[in-house]
Design an enzyme around this catalytic site. Structure first.
Site, PDB file in Angstrom:
ATOM      1  N   GLY A 154       0.841  -1.188   0.000  1.00 37.41           N
ATOM      2  CA  GLY A 154       0.000   0.000   0.000  1.00 37.41           C
ATOM      3  C   GLY A 154       0.874   1.234   0.000  1.00 37.41           C
ATOM      4  CB  ALA A 155       4.380   1.576  -1.133  1.00 42.62           C
ATOM      5  N   GLY A 173      -1.912   7.461   0.953  1.00 41.12           N
ATOM      6  CA  GLY A 173      -1.676   8.615   1.820  1.00 41.12           C
ATOM      7  C   GLY A 173      -0.796   8.296   3.013  1.00 41.12           C
ATOM      8  CG  ASP A 194      -4.741   4.525  19.449  1.00 40.29           C
ATOM      9  OD1 ASP A 194      -5.302   5.395  18.766  1.00 40.29           O
ATOM     10  OD2 ASP A 194      -4.987   3.304  19.340  1.00 40.29           O
ATOM     11  NE  ARG A 245      -4.452  10.479  16.380  1.00 43.76           N
ATOM     12  CZ  ARG A 245      -5.192   9.734  15.566  1.00 43.76           C
ATOM     13  NH1 ARG A 245      -5.731   8.599  15.993  1.00 43.76           N
ATOM     14  NH2 ARG A 245      -5.393  10.115  14.317  1.00 43.76           N
ATOM     15  CG  HIS A 280      -6.102   1.401  16.248  1.00 46.94           C
ATOM     16  ND1 HIS A 280      -5.504   2.510  16.814  1.00 46.94           N
ATOM     17  CD2 HIS A 280      -6.077   1.603  14.905  1.00 46.94           C
ATOM     18  CE1 HIS A 280      -5.139   3.340  15.855  1.00 46.94           C
ATOM     19  NE2 HIS A 280      -5.475   2.821  14.684  1.00 46.94           N
TER      20      HIS A 280
END
Length: 344
Positions: free
Chosen positions: A30-31, A34, A172, A175, A199
């Site tokens: 998935g390189a 975004g 998480d 943040r 998550h």
């Protein structure tokens, strides 16, 4: 200047360590997305990575060509489409999977389930066939379901090792560290808040009582802080107004976790990260807790530690939702037609 810019926490600082064993081949599946592009940039900047295999269904040759011009030693190669997936994974020691569709305003992580479940099942099967001993780091949401999916797919192939499959919940923690530091006027690089559970939403359980350094908040402020950490992803989705979800901060968190895994593989001692993994710490089959990482993945599950009464209630309130998400992932693998998803 750039290296300083990407390592404001202790964990990312590890990426600049030196070792004779720094020769890992890392794949990003998935390189081109975004998350995938900034994540690949951070990995390219690290001496812990010698080979970077970039896979996606579009644009990867261009992303790889762009990154290959950066003056760091990691060799970069792009792979595009299902026919090149096996080649991308061969010889990989760590695979990071941010592939999937992002959240949009009004969507929960669970709304992503049908599309992302299929993507993760296919990619996990490719990992099982081509690099069965690799450490797998899943970013694709909903993590509370995609980790059970990955585990069940690996079981089908007879190569499942629960110590080597991780749900990346590091954002998480990032943040929580940032928000606590803001409220207390601290350097966020020196704050460490363990975050356990899962998550998504109320399954995200920040253990403020175990924060280093020690901090205290009035009950109303603690409740507000906890809710902000739990809904921080939605905060970003709303702020981007339909243009995407948390990509840059997730890329940072994904890189931080990957560097910790690589450090531990290289023999560094005392590397601890929270992650959503197969667990016996609660009545849930999977649960995030602080983990001591080693050369082969999880060396020791450090458990929940001593919880406050407030945190005990958070755990109790999260169990039902976690169990349902886990079962949803397991049922997906049980019910899907093997011939539709898996190659022989």
């Amino acid at each position: 200047m750039f290296s300083r810019a990407v390592r404001p926490t202790l964990s990312l600082a590890r990426s600049l360590s030196t070792s004779s064993q720094n020769h890992a081949k890392v794949a990003v599946l998935g390189a081109s997305g975004g998350i995938g592009q900034p994540l690949s940039l951070l990995l390219k900047n690290s001496p812990l990575v010698s080979h970077l295999a970039l896979y996606d269904i579009a644009h990867t040759p261009g992303v790889a060509a762009d990154l290959s011009h950066i003056e760091t030693r990691a060799q970069v190669k792009g792979y595009i489409g299902p026919d090149q997936l096996d080649a991308a994974l061969q010889g990989c020691e760590v695979v990071v999977i941010p592939a999937g569709v992002p959240r949009k305003p009004g969507m929960t992580r669970d709304d992503l389930f049908n599309t992302n479940a299929t993507i993760v099942a296919n990619l996990a099967d490719a990992c099982a066939r081509n690099c069965p001993e690799a450490i797998i780091c899943i970013i694709a949401n909903p993590v509370n379901s995609t980790i059970p999916i990955t585990s069940e797919v690996m079981k089908k192939r007879g190569v499942y090792n629960p110590n080597r499959v991780f749900g990346v919940s590091t954002l998480d923690i990032v943040r929580a560290n940032t928000f606590v530091a803001e409220l207390k006027g601290l350097d966020p690089a020196r704050v460490n808040v363990p975050v356990i559970g899962g998550h998504a939403g109320k399954t995200i359980i920040p253990l403020i009582s175990q924060c280093t350094p020690k901090v205290e908040f009035p009950s109303d402020q603690l409740t507000a802080l906890t809710e902000r950490i739990q809904e921080a992803g939605t905060e970003v989705v709303k702020a981007k107004a339909g243009a995407g979800s948390a990509t840059l901060s997730m890329a940072y968190a994904g890189a931080r976790f990957t560097f910790s895994v690589l450090d531990a593989m290289n023999g560094k001692e005392g590397v601890v990260e929270c992650s959503f993994v197969r667990s016996e710490e609660t009545e849930c089959k999977y649960f995030s807790t602080p983990l001591l990482l080693g050369k082969n993945g999880i060396e020791k599950n450090l458990g929940l530690g001593k919880l406050s009464a407030f945190e005990e209630k958070l755990v109790a309130d999260a169990i039902g939702e976690l169990k349902a998400s886990i079962k949803k992932g397991e049922d997906f693998v049980v019910n899907m037609k093997v011939s539709s998803y898996f190659r022989a």
